[in-house]
Design a protein around this motif. Structure first.
Motif, PDB file in Angstrom:
ATOM      1  N   VAL A  31       0.846  -1.203   0.000  1.00  0.00           N
ATOM      2  CA  VAL A  31       0.000   0.000   0.000  1.00  0.00           C
ATOM      3  C   VAL A  31       0.876   1.245   0.000  1.00  0.00           C
ATOM      4  O   VAL A  31       0.627   2.189  -0.758  1.00  0.00           O
ATOM      5  N   LEU A  32       1.917   1.246   0.836  1.00  0.00           N
ATOM      6  CA  LEU A  32       2.848   2.375   0.863  1.00  0.00           C
ATOM      7  C   LEU A  32       3.476   2.589  -0.510  1.00  0.00           C
ATOM      8  O   LEU A  32       3.536   3.717  -1.013  1.00  0.00           O
ATOM      9  N   ALA A  33       3.938   1.505  -1.135  1.00  0.00           N
ATOM     10  CA  ALA A  33       4.600   1.604  -2.441  1.00  0.00           C
ATOM     11  C   ALA A  33       3.630   2.083  -3.520  1.00  0.00           C
ATOM     12  O   ALA A  33       3.995   2.922  -4.358  1.00  0.00           O
ATOM     13  N   LEU A  34       2.401   1.568  -3.505  1.00  0.00           N
ATOM     14  CA  LEU A  34       1.408   1.959  -4.508  1.00  0.00           C
ATOM     15  C   LEU A  34       1.095   3.450  -4.420  1.00  0.00           C
ATOM     16  O   LEU A  34       1.104   4.159  -5.435  1.00  0.00           O
ATOM     17  N   PHE A  35       0.830   3.929  -3.213  1.00  0.00           N
ATOM     18  CA  PHE A  35       0.501   5.343  -3.055  1.00  0.00           C
ATOM     19  C   PHE A  35       1.727   6.227  -3.267  1.00  0.00           C
ATOM     20  O   PHE A  35       1.603   7.335  -3.795  1.00  0.00           O
ATOM     21  N   ALA A  36       2.903   5.753  -2.898  1.00  0.00           N
ATOM     22  CA  ALA A  36       4.121   6.521  -3.146  1.00  0.00           C
ATOM     23  C   ALA A  36       4.340   6.676  -4.650  1.00  0.00           C
ATOM     24  O   ALA A  36       4.641   7.778  -5.136  1.00  0.00           O
ATOM     25  N   THR A  38       2.074   6.526  -6.994  1.00  0.00           N
ATOM     26  CA  THR A  38       1.019   7.407  -7.496  1.00  0.00           C
ATOM     27  C   THR A  38       1.351   8.864  -7.194  1.00  0.00           C
ATOM     28  O   THR A  38       1.186   9.736  -8.049  1.00  0.00           O
ATOM     29  N   GLY A  39       1.830   9.127  -5.979  1.00  0.00           N
ATOM     30  CA  GLY A  39       2.190  10.494  -5.600  1.00  0.00           C
ATOM     31  C   GLY A  39       3.340  11.032  -6.426  1.00  0.00           C
ATOM     32  O   GLY A  39       3.324  12.187  -6.856  1.00  0.00           O
ATOM     33  N   ILE A  40       4.342  10.205  -6.673  1.00  0.00           N
ATOM     34  CA  ILE A  40       5.486  10.633  -7.481  1.00  0.00           C
ATOM     35  C   ILE A  40       5.037  10.912  -8.914  1.00  0.00           C
ATOM     36  O   ILE A  40       5.387  11.947  -9.495  1.00  0.00           O
ATOM     37  N   ALA A  41       4.246  10.005  -9.482  1.00  0.00           N
ATOM     38  CA  ALA A  41       3.759  10.196 -10.854  1.00  0.00           C
ATOM     39  C   ALA A  41       2.899  11.454 -10.968  1.00  0.00           C
ATOM     40  O   ALA A  41       3.073  12.247 -11.906  1.00  0.00           O
ATOM     41  N   ALA A  42       2.001  11.646 -10.021  1.00  0.00           N
ATOM     42  CA  ALA A  42       1.141  12.831 -10.051  1.00  0.00           C
ATOM     43  C   ALA A  42       1.969  14.101  -9.925  1.00  0.00           C
ATOM     44  O   ALA A  42       1.700  15.102 -10.610  1.00  0.00           O
ATOM     45  N   HIS A  43       2.967  14.061  -9.077  1.00  0.00           N
ATOM     46  CA  HIS A  43       3.817  15.236  -8.889  1.00  0.00           C
ATOM     47  C   HIS A  43       4.598  15.555 -10.165  1.00  0.00           C
ATOM     48  O   HIS A  43       4.683  16.708 -10.571  1.00  0.00           O
ATOM     49  N   LEU A  44       5.143  14.536 -10.788  1.00  0.00           N
ATOM     50  CA  LEU A  44       5.909  14.747 -12.017  1.00  0.00           C
ATOM     51  C   LEU A  44       5.033  15.241 -13.166  1.00  0.00           C
ATOM     52  O   LEU A  44       5.476  16.049 -13.990  1.00  0.00           O
ATOM     53  N   LEU A  45       3.790  14.770 -13.212  1.00  0.00           N
ATOM     54  CA  LEU A  45       2.883  15.174 -14.288  1.00  0.00           C
ATOM     55  C   LEU A  45       2.293  16.568 -14.098  1.00  0.00           C
ATOM     56  O   LEU A  45       1.905  17.205 -15.065  1.00  0.00           O
ATOM     57  N   VAL A  84       4.713   9.480   2.822  1.00  0.00           N
ATOM     58  CA  VAL A  84       3.888   9.318   1.621  1.00  0.00           C
ATOM     59  C   VAL A  84       2.839  10.430   1.521  1.00  0.00           C
ATOM     60  O   VAL A  84       2.575  10.934   0.425  1.00  0.00           O
ATOM     61  N   THR A  85       2.255  10.852   2.637  1.00  0.00           N
ATOM     62  CA  THR A  85       1.298  11.962   2.550  1.00  0.00           C
ATOM     63  C   THR A  85       1.992  13.218   2.043  1.00  0.00           C
ATOM     64  O   THR A  85       1.369  14.051   1.388  1.00  0.00           O
ATOM     65  N   GLY A  86       3.290  13.327   2.312  1.00  0.00           N
ATOM     66  CA  GLY A  86       4.062  14.458   1.810  1.00  0.00           C
ATOM     67  C   GLY A  86       4.214  14.469   0.301  1.00  0.00           C
ATOM     68  O   GLY A  86       4.581  15.489  -0.284  1.00  0.00           O
ATOM     69  N   LEU A  87       3.938  13.338  -0.342  1.00  0.00           N
ATOM     70  CA  LEU A  87       3.957  13.304  -1.803  1.00  0.00           C
ATOM     71  C   LEU A  87       2.701  13.944  -2.386  1.00  0.00           C
ATOM     72  O   LEU A  87       2.686  14.350  -3.546  1.00  0.00           O
ATOM     73  N   PHE A  88       1.633  14.024  -1.595  1.00  0.00           N
ATOM     74  CA  PHE A  88       0.371  14.606  -2.042  1.00  0.00           C
ATOM     75  C   PHE A  88       0.130  15.994  -1.456  1.00  0.00           C
ATOM     76  O   PHE A  88      -0.601  16.783  -2.039  1.00  0.00           O
ATOM     77  N   LEU A  89       0.713  16.265  -0.293  1.00  0.00           N
ATOM     78  CA  LEU A  89       0.495  17.541   0.384  1.00  0.00           C
ATOM     79  C   LEU A  89       1.759  18.391   0.319  1.00  0.00           C
ATOM     80  O   LEU A  89       2.858  17.878   0.143  1.00  0.00           O
ATOM     81  N   THR A  90       1.594  19.689   0.511  1.00  0.00           N
ATOM     82  CA  THR A  90       2.768  20.556   0.621  1.00  0.00           C
ATOM     83  C   THR A  90       3.431  20.311   1.974  1.00  0.00           C
ATOM     84  O   THR A  90       2.838  19.696   2.867  1.00  0.00           O
ATOM     85  N   GLY A  91       4.634  20.792   2.134  1.00  0.00           N
ATOM     86  CA  GLY A  91       5.323  20.644   3.408  1.00  0.00           C
ATOM     87  C   GLY A  91       4.549  21.272   4.550  1.00  0.00           C
ATOM     88  O   GLY A  91       4.410  20.679   5.625  1.00  0.00           O
ATOM     89  N   ARG A  92       4.012  22.445   4.310  1.00  0.00           N
ATOM     90  CA  ARG A  92       3.225  23.144   5.336  1.00  0.00           C
ATOM     91  C   ARG A  92       1.970  22.347   5.693  1.00  0.00           C
ATOM     92  O   ARG A  92       1.629  22.206   6.868  1.00  0.00           O
ATOM     93  N   GLU A  93       1.288  21.821   4.684  1.00  0.00           N
ATOM     94  CA  GLU A  93       0.093  21.011   4.944  1.00  0.00           C
ATOM     95  C   GLU A  93       0.444  19.731   5.707  1.00  0.00           C
ATOM     96  O   GLU A  93      -0.276  19.318   6.610  1.00  0.00           O
ATOM     97  N   ASN A  94       1.573  19.125   5.354  1.00  0.00           N
ATOM     98  CA  ASN A  94       1.975  17.879   5.996  1.00  0.00           C
ATOM     99  C   ASN A  94       2.396  18.105   7.449  1.00  0.00           C
ATOM    100  O   ASN A  94       2.059  17.310   8.319  1.00  0.00           O
ATOM    101  N   ILE A  95       3.097  19.185   7.706  1.00  0.00           N
ATOM    102  CA  ILE A  95       3.459  19.530   9.086  1.00  0.00           C
ATOM    103  C   ILE A  95       2.194  19.817   9.892  1.00  0.00           C
ATOM    104  O   ILE A  95       2.042  19.355  11.026  1.00  0.00           O
ATOM    105  N   GLY A  96       1.267  20.567   9.287  1.00  0.00           N
ATOM    106  CA  GLY A  96       0.000  20.859   9.958  1.00  0.00           C
ATOM    107  C   GLY A  96      -0.791  19.597  10.248  1.00  0.00           C
ATOM    108  O   GLY A  96      -1.384  19.456  11.318  1.00  0.00           O
TER     109      GLY A  96
END
Length: 143
Positions: A31-36, A38-45, A84-96
């Motif tokens: 699950v971690l690998a799948l979402f990671a 997805t997050g990397i691909a979404a970020h790159l795109l 992994v949530t940091g791949l979808f959220l900004t640093g500020r959102e993830n810290i929050g």
């Protein structure tokens, strides 16, 4: 649209991981690998800016290091989920998100203390508080 995707993926990821954490005390590497991935691909795109990418993952890296130094007082699974949530959220959102989850966990533990249910060396899963923190943050943004 992009923000809805990021928040939807984060919510789905946290729901799955929370369910696994409560049920078995472990988070699936698949699950971690799948979402990671997805997050990397979404970020790159969509963005491609590596600084935003790195800053989003920084809280997870710090928590993983803290887990190593503290003898896993905070679990590696918790750190990996925040990474992994940091791949979808900004640093500020993830810290929050992390701080909100930590606050909710503290309130819960204080409640356990006052009703006399807190035990020495008691262990609680953190991900339900992280999921609740995410919900609180999303509701507060939408209202």
């Amino acid at each position: 649209m992009q923000q809805m995707f990021r928040y939807g993926m984060t919510a789905g990821f946290l729901l799955i991981c929370t369910w696994q954490d409560v049920r078995s005390g472990k988070i699936s590497g698949k699950v971690l690998a799948l979402f990671a991935a997805t997050g990397i691909a979404a970020h790159l795109l969509t963005d491609g800016c590596w600084q935003t990418f790195a800053f989003g993952m920084l809280p997870g890296i710090v928590i993983l290091l803290f887990g190593k130094v503290s003898g896993e007082q905070i679990g590696y699974g918790d750190g990996a989920v925040i990474l992994v949530t940091g791949l979808f959220l900004t640093g500020r959102e993830n810290i929050g998100l992390f701080l909100t989850g930590l606050f909710l966990a503290a309130v819960f533990v204080i409640g356990l203390f006052f009703i006399g249910k807190l035990k020495r060396r008691m262990s609680l899963p953190f991900l339900p508080f992280l999921l609740a923190g995410f919900i609180v943050r999303i509701v507060s943004v939408c209202v």
